[in-house]
Design a protein around this motif. Structure first.
Motif, PDB file in Angstrom:
ATOM      1  N   THR A   1    -142.836 -80.372  77.787  1.00  0.00           N
ATOM      2  CA  THR A   1    -142.471 -78.918  78.481  1.00  0.00           C
ATOM      3  C   THR A   1    -143.688 -77.918  78.424  1.00  0.00           C
ATOM      4  N   VAL A   2    -143.908 -77.331  79.242  1.00  0.00           N
ATOM      5  CA  VAL A   2    -144.948 -76.179  79.262  1.00  0.00           C
ATOM      6  C   VAL A   2    -144.411 -74.825  79.135  1.00  0.00           C
ATOM      7  N   ASP A   3    -144.922 -73.834  77.982  1.00  0.00           N
ATOM      8  CA  ASP A   3    -144.560 -72.656  78.038  1.00  0.00           C
ATOM      9  C   ASP A   3    -145.633 -71.671  78.558  1.00  0.00           C
ATOM     10  N   MET A   4    -145.252 -70.701  79.599  1.00  0.00           N
ATOM     11  CA  MET A   4    -146.279 -69.801  80.091  1.00  0.00           C
ATOM     12  C   MET A   4    -145.971 -68.494  79.443  1.00  0.00           C
ATOM     13  N   SER A   5    -146.874 -67.880  78.846  1.00  0.00           N
ATOM     14  CA  SER A   5    -146.820 -66.474  78.666  1.00  0.00           C
ATOM     15  C   SER A   5    -147.877 -65.460  79.225  1.00  0.00           C
ATOM     16  N   PRO A   6    -147.770 -64.803  79.761  1.00  0.00           N
ATOM     17  CA  PRO A   6    -148.637 -63.743  80.539  1.00  0.00           C
ATOM     18  C   PRO A   6    -149.196 -62.843  79.404  1.00  0.00           C
ATOM     19  N   ILE A   7    -150.489 -62.636  79.301  1.00  0.00           N
ATOM     20  CA  ILE A   7    -151.258 -61.864  78.474  1.00  0.00           C
ATOM     21  C   ILE A   7    -151.163 -60.555  79.105  1.00  0.00           C
ATOM     22  N   ILE A   8    -150.468 -59.613  78.508  1.00  0.00           N
ATOM     23  CA  ILE A   8    -150.638 -58.270  79.132  1.00  0.00           C
ATOM     24  C   ILE A   8    -151.681 -57.310  78.568  1.00  0.00           C
ATOM     25  N   CYS A   9    -152.471 -56.992  79.179  1.00  0.00           N
ATOM     26  CA  CYS A   9    -153.466 -55.945  78.696  1.00  0.00           C
ATOM     27  C   CYS A   9    -153.505 -54.975  79.713  1.00  0.00           C
ATOM     28  N   SER A  10    -154.395 -53.953  79.316  1.00  0.00           N
ATOM     29  CA  SER A  10    -154.962 -52.651  80.196  1.00  0.00           C
ATOM     30  C   SER A  10    -155.812 -52.999  81.113  1.00  0.00           C
ATOM     31  N   PRO A  11    -155.862 -52.312  82.205  1.00  0.00           N
ATOM     32  CA  PRO A  11    -156.909 -52.372  83.067  1.00  0.00           C
ATOM     33  C   PRO A  11    -158.283 -52.258  82.602  1.00  0.00           C
ATOM     34  N   ASP A  12    -158.388 -51.400  81.614  1.00  0.00           N
ATOM     35  CA  ASP A  12    -159.767 -51.030  81.015  1.00  0.00           C
ATOM     36  C   ASP A  12    -160.182 -52.396  80.261  1.00  0.00           C
ATOM     37  N   ILE A  13    -159.142 -53.140  79.464  1.00  0.00           N
ATOM     38  CA  ILE A  13    -159.535 -54.522  78.687  1.00  0.00           C
ATOM     39  C   ILE A  13    -159.971 -55.400  79.970  1.00  0.00           C
ATOM     40  N   LYS A  14    -159.245 -55.536  80.942  1.00  0.00           N
ATOM     41  CA  LYS A  14    -159.347 -56.658  82.027  1.00  0.00           C
ATOM     42  C   LYS A  14    -160.776 -56.262  82.491  1.00  0.00           C
ATOM     43  N   ARG A  15    -161.266 -55.197  82.744  1.00  0.00           N
ATOM     44  CA  ARG A  15    -162.449 -54.913  83.424  1.00  0.00           C
ATOM     45  C   ARG A  15    -163.628 -55.175  82.404  1.00  0.00           C
ATOM     46  N   LYS A  16    -163.406 -54.931  81.060  1.00  0.00           N
ATOM     47  CA  LYS A  16    -164.446 -55.191  80.101  1.00  0.00           C
ATOM     48  C   LYS A  16    -164.596 -56.986  79.806  1.00  0.00           C
ATOM     49  N   LEU A  17    -163.486 -57.550  79.983  1.00  0.00           N
ATOM     50  CA  LEU A  17    -163.463 -59.078  79.946  1.00  0.00           C
ATOM     51  C   LEU A  17    -164.303 -59.542  81.309  1.00  0.00           C
ATOM     52  N   GLU A  18    -163.864 -58.923  82.275  1.00  0.00           N
ATOM     53  CA  GLU A  18    -164.528 -59.413  83.564  1.00  0.00           C
ATOM     54  C   GLU A  18    -166.192 -59.166  83.443  1.00  0.00           C
ATOM     55  N   GLU A  19    -166.505 -57.967  82.877  1.00  0.00           N
ATOM     56  CA  GLU A  19    -167.885 -57.653  82.823  1.00  0.00           C
ATOM     57  C   GLU A  19    -168.669 -58.301  81.729  1.00  0.00           C
ATOM     58  N   SER A  20    -168.009 -58.980  80.803  1.00  0.00           N
ATOM     59  CA  SER A  20    -168.425 -59.827  79.678  1.00  0.00           C
ATOM     60  C   SER A  20    -168.802 -61.412  80.192  1.00  0.00           C
ATOM     61  N   CYS A  21    -168.203 -61.963  81.462  1.00  0.00           N
ATOM     62  CA  CYS A  21    -168.310 -63.043  81.967  1.00  0.00           C
ATOM     63  C   CYS A  21    -169.406 -63.138  83.212  1.00  0.00           C
ATOM     64  N   LEU A  22    -170.341 -64.315  83.261  1.00  0.00           N
ATOM     65  CA  LEU A  22    -170.971 -64.340  84.272  1.00  0.00           C
ATOM     66  C   LEU A  22    -171.031 -65.900  84.650  1.00  0.00           C
ATOM     67  N   LEU A  23    -170.703 -66.191  85.722  1.00  0.00           N
ATOM     68  CA  LEU A  23    -170.482 -67.552  86.365  1.00  0.00           C
ATOM     69  C   LEU A  23    -171.620 -67.540  87.337  1.00  0.00           C
ATOM     70  N   LEU A  24    -172.403 -68.790  87.238  1.00  0.00           N
ATOM     71  CA  LEU A  24    -173.276 -69.070  88.076  1.00  0.00           C
ATOM     72  C   LEU A  24    -173.409 -70.521  88.386  1.00  0.00           C
ATOM     73  N   TYR A  25    -173.728 -70.817  89.814  1.00  0.00           N
ATOM     74  CA  TYR A  25    -173.694 -72.000  90.237  1.00  0.00           C
ATOM     75  C   TYR A  25    -175.145 -72.724  90.124  1.00  0.00           C
ATOM     76  N   THR A  26    -175.127 -73.751  89.223  1.00  0.00           N
ATOM     77  CA  THR A  26    -176.484 -74.346  89.091  1.00  0.00           C
ATOM     78  C   THR A  26    -177.006 -75.467  89.994  1.00  0.00           C
ATOM     79  N   GLY A  27    -176.177 -75.622  90.966  1.00  0.00           N
ATOM     80  CA  GLY A  27    -176.307 -76.785  92.110  1.00  0.00           C
ATOM     81  C   GLY A  27    -176.142 -78.159  91.576  1.00  0.00           C
ATOM     82  N   LEU A  28    -175.708 -78.137  90.137  1.00  0.00           N
ATOM     83  CA  LEU A  28    -175.268 -79.516  89.801  1.00  0.00           C
ATOM     84  C   LEU A  28    -173.657 -79.420  89.546  1.00  0.00           C
ATOM     85  N   THR A  29    -173.127 -80.763  89.525  1.00  0.00           N
ATOM     86  CA  THR A  29    -171.756 -80.972  89.398  1.00  0.00           C
ATOM     87  C   THR A  29    -171.512 -82.214  88.535  1.00  0.00           C
ATOM     88  N   ARG A  30    -170.223 -82.299  87.956  1.00  0.00           N
ATOM     89  CA  ARG A  30    -170.129 -83.639  87.016  1.00  0.00           C
ATOM     90  C   ARG A  30    -168.718 -83.690  87.134  1.00  0.00           C
TER      91      ARG A  30
END
Length: 202
Positions: free
Chosen positions: A166-195
């Motif tokens: 079985t799988v148990d799902m638990s939403p992580i509740i955090c403030s919009p400010d925390i979510k924004r800080k998390l998003e600002e700390s992430c950088l996704l780039l497409y390198t042109g490579l796949t695997r």
């Protein structure tokens, strides 16, 4: 016409603990989040009772059993559609090998669209569970369960994989400010490579 939009995901921690070889011995857990990049699937009635499936190639066949694309074939069989339908898909990213769970998002999105096409409601749990059954049990892909569950439920989640399957799902509740800080700390780039992760996971 039915159109589904299913999110891709980023996994922060716990990857690999969602495969049976791990959680059968000790419960696994991941922190994962859906992102604003999507897989789009459309389904529509086919006028000539055949099946047309369009992805990186186009198939026109007489029966679901003859479809080459394994996810399309098995999803159609799962919901009981044998013919008379058209399935197309698009993605915000390359279709495979990016590490964002695209195949599982596709499976969840296709099942969601097919159930809607049949006029049936499918819960997030049902979509995730059936996508896992198709990818892991029927097709034998050496993958875990986190991708299907985060694609079906969305959001930022703490997901536990228990030894009874079985799988148990638990939403992580955090403030919009925390979510924004998390998003600002992430950088996704497409390198042109796949695997493919199949060899590593196997």
């Amino acid at each position: 016409m039915i159109i589904s939009r299913t999110p891709l995901r980023i996994s922060f921690v716990g990857g690999g603990s969602d495969i049976p070889a791990y959680y059968n011995q000790s419960p696994g857990a991941v922190v994962s989040t859906a992102i604003n990049k999507y897989i789009y699937v459309t389904v529509n009635k086919k006028f000539d009772n055949r099946i047309r499936a369009s992805y990186s190639k186009t198939e026109n066949v007489d029966h679901a059993d003859k479809i080459e694309h394994p996810l399309i074939r098995e999803c159609l069989k799962k919901v009981g559609i044998e013919r008379g339908i058209e399935v197309t898909s698009m993605s915000d990213i390359p279709s495979e090998g990016t590490g964002l769970g695209s195949s599982s998002s596709y499976a969840v999105g296709l099942l969601n669209a097919l159930y809607a096409y049949l006029g049936k409601y499918a819960s997030a749990e049902k979509l995730a569970k059936e996508a896992c059954e198709i990818e892991i049990e029927i097709l034998g892909d050496p993958i875990g369960k986190q991708d299907q569950y985060i694609a079906a439920y969305g959001g930022l989640q703490f997901i536990q994989f228990l030894s009874d399957g079985t799988v148990d799902m638990s939403p992580i509740i955090c403030s919009p400010d925390i979510k924004r800080k998390l998003e600002e700390s992430c950088l996704l780039l497409y390198t042109g490579l796949t695997r493919s992760s199949g060899t590593i996971l196997a």
